[in-house]
Write an enzyme that holds these catalytic residues in place. Structure first.
Site, PDB file in Angstrom:
ATOM      1  N   GLU A 188      24.640  68.867 110.434  1.00 12.26           N
ATOM      2  CA  GLU A 188      25.998  69.236 110.852  1.00 12.26           C
ATOM      3  C   GLU A 188      26.221  68.742 112.276  1.00 12.26           C
ATOM      4  O   GLU A 188      25.367  68.924 113.146  1.00 12.26           O
ATOM      5  CB  GLU A 188      26.191  70.750 110.799  1.00 12.26           C
ATOM      6  CG  GLU A 188      27.536  71.217 111.347  1.00 12.26           C
ATOM      7  CD  GLU A 188      27.687  72.734 111.362  1.00 12.26           C
ATOM      8  OE1 GLU A 188      28.405  73.247 112.245  1.00 12.26           O
ATOM      9  OE2 GLU A 188      27.074  73.404 110.506  1.00 12.26           O
ATOM     10  N   GLU A 199      34.196  72.871 118.938  1.00  9.39           N
ATOM     11  CA  GLU A 199      34.428  74.256 118.548  1.00  9.39           C
ATOM     12  C   GLU A 199      34.898  75.001 119.790  1.00  9.39           C
ATOM     13  O   GLU A 199      34.566  74.628 120.917  1.00  9.39           O
ATOM     14  CB  GLU A 199      33.156  74.913 118.016  1.00  9.39           C
ATOM     15  CG  GLU A 199      32.704  74.424 116.659  1.00  9.39           C
ATOM     16  CD  GLU A 199      31.482  75.183 116.170  1.00  9.39           C
ATOM     17  OE1 GLU A 199      31.615  75.969 115.215  1.00  9.39           O
ATOM     18  OE2 GLU A 199      30.398  74.982 116.762  1.00  9.39           O
TER      19      GLU A 199
END
Length: 561
Positions: free
Chosen positions: A447, A452
């Site tokens: 990932e 974020e």
């Protein structure tokens, strides 16, 4: 009273006199070591064979030193290096190419610090040569010098790894095993003024080293061993071997990492260099020998084993002085291979995007239900709009778009221009998963989080990479964060570059993250893109009780290769 004092005085004098008569100390004779004898054996030497007259070319010499009244010995090997040998027995490797005569000076040290010295000449043949390293470090010609600096503008310019165990990845933990520091690390800032000068003295490649600008950084791992403050810089009053011109010697690398390991699927250089007189390159761990992992005119990557064999430090230097505070952003991707400019109003292009749907917390305790409804996701006025909403009954809806099965990319540069939500509890994300997700699952697929943002701090964004570490049989991750202003009122550029050698993450074209990639990590296969807003959960945290809705707007997604 006068008589009493007088009597006491006589008794005291008598006691003193008695003590002086009973104790008769004598200092023994100071005897300097004598009868120094030095024997040596040159590996492979055969004086009857002209080709082996001075050894077999490995350069190894076994020394045995003895002396009367000696407790230790110091040997100056005549090549610019020396060491203390308490037992008097040591193996030295000479590496100056061809047959060379060295004047070896042996000092026998006595109990009280007295010493005696003798010298002898020894001729040793070495077939080792790596003149190219000298050319990289100092220059092509006698008299050339080159100055090197910490590669402070790069992530992972300092890292920690194991001495012997490669943890199953064959790369001796460079750098998947350790979380390397980011560019211009605040704790290490004091050492970024360091300048290291290599000077070539002759055509044979004889070279010197000088740290011309201090200070020395001492990591806590070593500071604890020598009783000083750690993870801080010290000057020459503490680290006395910092300054001065020192000889540099070269030899074939002998560490397990250099002989068996690799870096980015390439073997180590196979050459080590040693700085004489306890010299070192800015990072003081009581050692002076460096394995060269790789070297070019512009970059030097080395590995040094801390004194005590507990830790290994990886270090990156550059011959171009970094601009203070500026992070290296060296773009290599010029061909636009795919993009979505969101120019057509309505539902997102089905050739590019599909959806994750439903609730269940999504593994992070999230509160939203994902839908494909126009209330949650729509293209409008040239922007993709993902909207998280309260359903009025304590629940929330949102959208999670993905290009899985439609658009995925091997080594690439992915750019996303986005404006983020501002409400407490919103967790926007721009990220990627490996195409193998459907077969091996997370985190084995890998990932890469391009961006974020937590629900509580809207003035920072995070870049993180996740994978499964086969060596430790556990999930692994490495993340960094950086400040951002006006994230919810202005568009910012969120970018990732991933290649066979590194993963780099940028905010507005300024790099703040780097992880070295290698063949053992899952980041060498195609990845697909995900865009979403979560509510609450691990990073979203507490949701504002008055929340109604908030939106992430995306101007474009572009992929370059």
């Amino acid at each position: 009273m006068k008589n009493l004092k007088y009597i006491i005085g006589i008794l005291l004098l008598a006691l003193i006199s008695f003590s002086c008569e009973e104790e008769n100390y004598e200092l023994g004779d100071i005897v300097a070591p004598s009868n120094i004898e030095v024997s040596y054996t040159i590996q492979g030497q055969d004086t009857s064979d002209p080709e082996l007259e001075y050894g077999d070319g490995t350069g190894y010499v076994d020394f045995v030193v003895t002396a009367d009244n000696a407790i230790s010995y110091k040997i100056n090997y005549g090549d610019g290096t020396s060491e203390v040998v308490p037992t008097g027995e040591v193996t030295k490797r000479y590496s100056l190419p061809d047959a060379n005569t060295y004047t070896v000076i042996v000092t026998a040290i006595g109990v009280t610090g007295t010493s005696s010295t003798m010298s002898l000449d020894i001729t040793v043949y070495s077939s080792f040569s790596d003149v190219e390293v000298v050319e990289f470090l100092a220059g092509d010609n006698a008299g050339d010098s080159k100055t090197w600096y910490w590669a402070a503008n790069q992530a992972a310019h300092i890292g920690l790894g194991p001495v012997e165990d490669d943890y199953g990845n064959g790369e001796f933990a460079w750098p998947a095993w350790w979380n390397a520091i980011g560019p211009w690390d605040e704790e290490k800032y004091c050492m970024y003024t360091n300048e290291f000068v290599f000077t070539r003295l002759d055509e044979d490649g004889t070279m010197t080293f000088e740290q011309s600008v201090g200070p020395a950084f001492v990591p806590g791992t070593y500071a604890a061993k020598i009783g000083i403050d750690g993870d801080v810089c010290h000057d020459e009053t503490v680290v006395t071997s910092m300054f001065g011109v020192k000889n540099v010697s070269f030899a074939p690398s002998s560490s397990k990492a250099a002989l068996e390991g690799s870096y980015n699927d390439e073997p180590y250089r196979g050459t080590e260099f040693t700085i004489a007189d306890d010299g070192f390159m800015g990072w003081y761990v009581g050692a002076s020998s460096y394995d060269i992992i790789s070297v070019t005119d512009e970059e030097l990557i080395v590995r040094i084993i801390e004194n005590g064999n507990d830790y290994t430090w990886y270090q990156v230097f550059t011959s171009t002085k970094p601009v203070e505070g500026v992070i290296d952003a060296d773009y290599e991707f010029e061909t636009l291979v795919w993009s979505d400019e969101f120019d057509t109003d309505g539902a997102p292009n089905p050739d590019n995007w599909t959806y994750d749907l439903g609730d269940g917390g999504w593994g992070n305790g999230e509160s939203q239900t994902y839908t494909s409804d126009a209330d949650n996701v729509i293209v409008d006025g040239g922007y993709l709009k993902i909207t998280a909403k309260s359903d009025g009954n304590g629940g929330y809806t949102s959208a999670r778009l993905k290009s899985q099965g439609l658009q995925s990319f091997g080594y690439a540069r992915v750019e996303v221009s986005a404006k983020l939500p501002s409400a407490q509890g919103t967790w926007p994300a721009i990220w990627m998963l490996g195409d193998s997700f459907s077969t091996v699952g997370w985190p084995h697929c890998g990932e890469m989080d391009i961006m974020e943002q937590t629900g509580a701090d809207k003035d920072r964004v995070l870049g993180t990479v996740h994978w499964f570490d086969d060596g430790t049989n556990a999930n692994a991750s490495y993340g960094e964060s950086t400040d951002i202003t006006n994230a919810s009122s202005e568009f910012h550029l969120y970018t990732i570059e991933y290649t066979e050698s590194a993963i780099k993450i940028y905010l507005d074209d300024v790099q703040y993250y780097e992880l070295t990639n290698n063949s053992s990590l899952p980041f060498n296969d195609p990845f697909f893109i995900i865009l979403n807003i979560a509510m609450g959960g691990t990073l979203g945290g507490t949701i504002d009780s008055g929340f109604t809705e908030d939106t992430m707007e995306i101007d474009y997604v572009r992929v370059y290769q």
